[in-house]
Design a protein around this motif. Structure first.
Motif, PDB file in Angstrom:
ATOM      1  N   VAL A  44     -26.838 -45.165  -8.343  1.00 18.26           N
ATOM      2  CA  VAL A  44     -26.808 -44.039  -8.899  1.00 18.26           C
ATOM      3  C   VAL A  44     -26.165 -44.105  -9.800  1.00 18.26           C
ATOM      4  N   ASP A  45     -26.698 -43.690 -11.570  1.00 19.44           N
ATOM      5  CA  ASP A  45     -26.520 -43.311 -12.006  1.00 19.44           C
ATOM      6  C   ASP A  45     -26.032 -42.292 -12.800  1.00 19.44           C
ATOM      7  N   ASN A  46     -25.310 -41.847 -13.852  1.00 15.08           N
ATOM      8  CA  ASN A  46     -25.622 -40.411 -14.308  1.00 15.08           C
ATOM      9  C   ASN A  46     -26.815 -39.323 -14.491  1.00 15.08           C
ATOM     10  N   GLU A  47     -27.668 -40.340 -15.007  1.00 15.59           N
ATOM     11  CA  GLU A  47     -29.371 -39.405 -14.778  1.00 15.59           C
ATOM     12  C   GLU A  47     -30.209 -40.267 -14.061  1.00 15.59           C
ATOM     13  N   VAL A  48     -30.114 -41.579 -13.518  1.00 17.88           N
ATOM     14  CA  VAL A  48     -30.824 -42.521 -13.200  1.00 17.88           C
ATOM     15  C   VAL A  48     -31.120 -42.668 -12.427  1.00 17.88           C
ATOM     16  N   ILE A  49     -31.435 -42.571 -11.080  1.00 16.50           N
ATOM     17  CA  ILE A  49     -31.220 -44.074  -9.660  1.00 16.50           C
ATOM     18  C   ILE A  49     -32.039 -45.279  -9.877  1.00 16.50           C
ATOM     19  N   ASN A  50     -31.385 -46.416  -9.330  1.00 21.63           N
ATOM     20  CA  ASN A  50     -32.630 -47.993  -9.671  1.00 21.63           C
ATOM     21  C   ASN A  50     -32.488 -47.983  -8.259  1.00 21.63           C
ATOM     22  N   VAL A  51     -33.642 -47.670  -7.753  1.00 21.23           N
ATOM     23  CA  VAL A  51     -34.443 -48.489  -6.777  1.00 21.23           C
ATOM     24  C   VAL A  51     -35.093 -49.765  -6.500  1.00 21.23           C
ATOM     25  N   VAL A  52     -34.784 -50.672  -5.431  1.00 19.90           N
ATOM     26  CA  VAL A  52     -35.705 -51.679  -5.165  1.00 19.90           C
ATOM     27  C   VAL A  52     -36.425 -51.368  -4.222  1.00 19.90           C
ATOM     28  N   GLY A  53     -38.189 -51.185  -4.389  1.00 22.50           N
ATOM     29  CA  GLY A  53     -39.406 -50.606  -3.517  1.00 22.50           C
ATOM     30  C   GLY A  53     -39.706 -52.441  -2.873  1.00 22.50           C
ATOM     31  N   ILE A  75     -35.382 -44.479 -11.908  1.00 19.39           N
ATOM     32  CA  ILE A  75     -36.299 -43.321 -11.275  1.00 19.39           C
ATOM     33  C   ILE A  75     -35.169 -41.940 -12.078  1.00 19.39           C
ATOM     34  N   TYR A  76     -35.616 -41.319 -13.439  1.00 13.12           N
ATOM     35  CA  TYR A  76     -35.169 -40.290 -13.668  1.00 13.12           C
ATOM     36  C   TYR A  76     -34.752 -39.252 -13.119  1.00 13.12           C
ATOM     37  N   LEU A  77     -33.384 -38.845 -13.285  1.00  8.86           N
ATOM     38  CA  LEU A  77     -33.268 -37.344 -12.135  1.00  8.86           C
ATOM     39  C   LEU A  77     -34.042 -35.857 -12.558  1.00  8.86           C
ATOM     40  N   THR A  78     -34.092 -35.020 -11.717  1.00  4.61           N
ATOM     41  CA  THR A  78     -34.755 -33.874 -11.536  1.00  4.61           C
ATOM     42  C   THR A  78     -33.633 -33.285 -11.537  1.00  4.61           C
ATOM     43  N   PRO A  79     -33.489 -31.853 -12.825  1.00  5.50           N
ATOM     44  CA  PRO A  79     -32.277 -30.703 -12.657  1.00  5.50           C
ATOM     45  C   PRO A  79     -31.650 -31.398 -10.852  1.00  5.50           C
TER      46      PRO A  79
END
Length: 74
Positions: free
Chosen positions: A22-31, A39-43
């Motif tokens: 989990v980064d500030n605005e993004v989640i790095n996902v291994v699928g 994946i850019y996070l919604t508010p």
């Protein structure tokens, strides 16, 4: 549920998230197929994650998993 639905994650992706993904605005996902995606996070998702991280950090948990089960804190 907010994170699961607003980020369009598979259940296995959600369950396997670690805090360091989990980064500030993004989640790095291994699928599927070990493909990594950002994946850019919604508010709403961002608010939910940071609320949970605050609660999680107050628990004594011996794992890096973002979401923990009851047995992880016993």
């Amino acid at each position: 549920m907010t994170i699961f639905l607003s980020c369009a994650l598979r259940l296995s992706e959600l369950a396997s998230l670690n805090i360091d993904q989990v980064d500030n605005e993004v989640i790095n996902v291994v699928g599927k197929g070990n493909k990594e995606r950002r994946i850019y996070l919604t508010p709403a998702a961002k608010k939910s994650i940071y609320k949970w991280i605050k609660i999680r950090s107050s628990l004594d948990v011996p794992t890096d998993a973002l979401f923990i089960s009851r047995t992880a804190i016993e």
